[in-house]
Scaffold this motif. Structure first.
Motif, PDB file in Angstrom:
ATOM      1  N   ARG A   1      44.115  28.542  32.514  1.00  0.00           N
ATOM      2  CA  ARG A   1      43.768  27.101  32.186  1.00  0.00           C
ATOM      3  C   ARG A   1      44.362  25.925  33.176  1.00  0.00           C
ATOM      4  O   ARG A   1      43.829  25.105  33.635  1.00  0.00           O
TER       5      ARG A   1
ATOM      6  N   ARG B   1      44.931  26.522  36.378  1.00  0.00           N
ATOM      7  CA  ARG B   1      44.388  26.920  37.567  1.00  0.00           C
ATOM      8  C   ARG B   1      42.968  26.068  37.390  1.00  0.00           C
ATOM      9  O   ARG B   1      42.345  25.429  38.513  1.00  0.00           O
ATOM     10  N   ARG B   2      42.188  26.321  36.328  1.00  0.00           N
ATOM     11  CA  ARG B   2      41.039  25.466  36.037  1.00  0.00           C
ATOM     12  C   ARG B   2      41.059  24.101  36.444  1.00  0.00           C
ATOM     13  O   ARG B   2      40.353  23.319  37.054  1.00  0.00           O
ATOM     14  N   ALA B   3      42.201  23.372  35.565  1.00  0.00           N
ATOM     15  CA  ALA B   3      42.401  22.010  35.701  1.00  0.00           C
ATOM     16  C   ALA B   3      42.782  21.799  37.186  1.00  0.00           C
ATOM     17  O   ALA B   3      42.299  20.637  37.629  1.00  0.00           O
TER      18      ALA B   3
ATOM     19  N   ALA C   1      41.816  23.184  40.102  1.00  0.00           N
ATOM     20  CA  ALA C   1      40.595  23.098  40.655  1.00  0.00           C
ATOM     21  C   ALA C   1      39.594  21.726  40.414  1.00  0.00           C
ATOM     22  O   ALA C   1      38.882  21.603  41.254  1.00  0.00           O
ATOM     23  N   ARG C   2      39.636  21.586  39.253  1.00  0.00           N
ATOM     24  CA  ARG C   2      38.744  20.392  38.637  1.00  0.00           C
ATOM     25  C   ARG C   2      39.588  19.192  39.374  1.00  0.00           C
ATOM     26  O   ARG C   2      38.581  18.569  40.025  1.00  0.00           O
ATOM     27  N   VAL C   3      40.780  18.957  39.399  1.00  0.00           N
ATOM     28  CA  VAL C   3      41.547  17.917  40.136  1.00  0.00           C
ATOM     29  C   VAL C   3      41.181  17.777  41.665  1.00  0.00           C
ATOM     30  O   VAL C   3      40.644  16.699  42.401  1.00  0.00           O
TER      31      VAL C   3
ATOM     32  N   ALA D   1      38.396  18.980  43.129  1.00  0.00           N
ATOM     33  CA  ALA D   1      37.081  18.900  43.441  1.00  0.00           C
ATOM     34  C   ALA D   1      36.878  17.376  43.070  1.00  0.00           C
ATOM     35  O   ALA D   1      36.054  16.664  43.871  1.00  0.00           O
ATOM     36  N   TRP D   2      37.487  16.794  42.113  1.00  0.00           N
ATOM     37  CA  TRP D   2      37.516  15.145  41.916  1.00  0.00           C
ATOM     38  C   TRP D   2      38.144  14.461  43.161  1.00  0.00           C
ATOM     39  O   TRP D   2      37.423  13.472  43.768  1.00  0.00           O
TER      40      TRP D   2
ATOM     41  N   ASP E   1      35.626  14.436  45.949  1.00  0.00           N
ATOM     42  CA  ASP E   1      34.111  13.828  46.088  1.00  0.00           C
ATOM     43  C   ASP E   1      34.700  12.153  46.284  1.00  0.00           C
ATOM     44  O   ASP E   1      35.575  11.646  46.151  1.00  0.00           O
TER      45      ASP E   1
END
Length: 108
Positions: free
Chosen positions: A25, A27-29, A31-33, A35-36, A39
């Motif tokens: 969880r 790692r996924r969070a 990776a999301r940050v 990616a944001w 952007d």
């Protein structure tokens, strides 16, 4: 008898819910940050949000830490002298002797 085929459109419905580990969880969070942050439209929002959250969090933490501290004796004494009937211009001897200073609020 054949097993029913699983739909590829909605795997969450067809498969049982799997519990993800905490590391997964995080790692996924992360990776999301990332990616944001990469952007161009979301990066300023992320920076402003992080700054506000950081300021609010540390304000709350430091407020709690400072609230547990005692008032220093010199500060308390200065406050008491400022609230006494003696004005700032009066001599210390007159104030300690209990003499009223003409024109002060308590001598009227």
């Amino acid at each position: 008898m054949k097993r029913p085929e699983r739909s590829r459109k909605s795997p969450a419905i067809a498969t049982p819910i799997k519990r993800r580990s905490l590391v997964s969880r995080l790692r996924r969070a992360g990776a999301r940050v990332v990616a944001w942050a990469s952007d161009p439209q979301l990066a300023p929002v992320l920076v402003v949000g992080f700054t506000i959250a950081h300021a609010v969090l540390w304000t709350a933490i430091l407020t709690q830490v400072k609230a547990a501290q005692d008032v220093h004796f010199d500060v308390a004494e200065a406050y008491a002298w400022g609230r006494s009937s003696c004005s700032a211009m009066a001599s210390i001897r007159r104030c300690r002797a209990g003499l009223r200073v003409p024109g002060s609020a308590s001598s009227r």
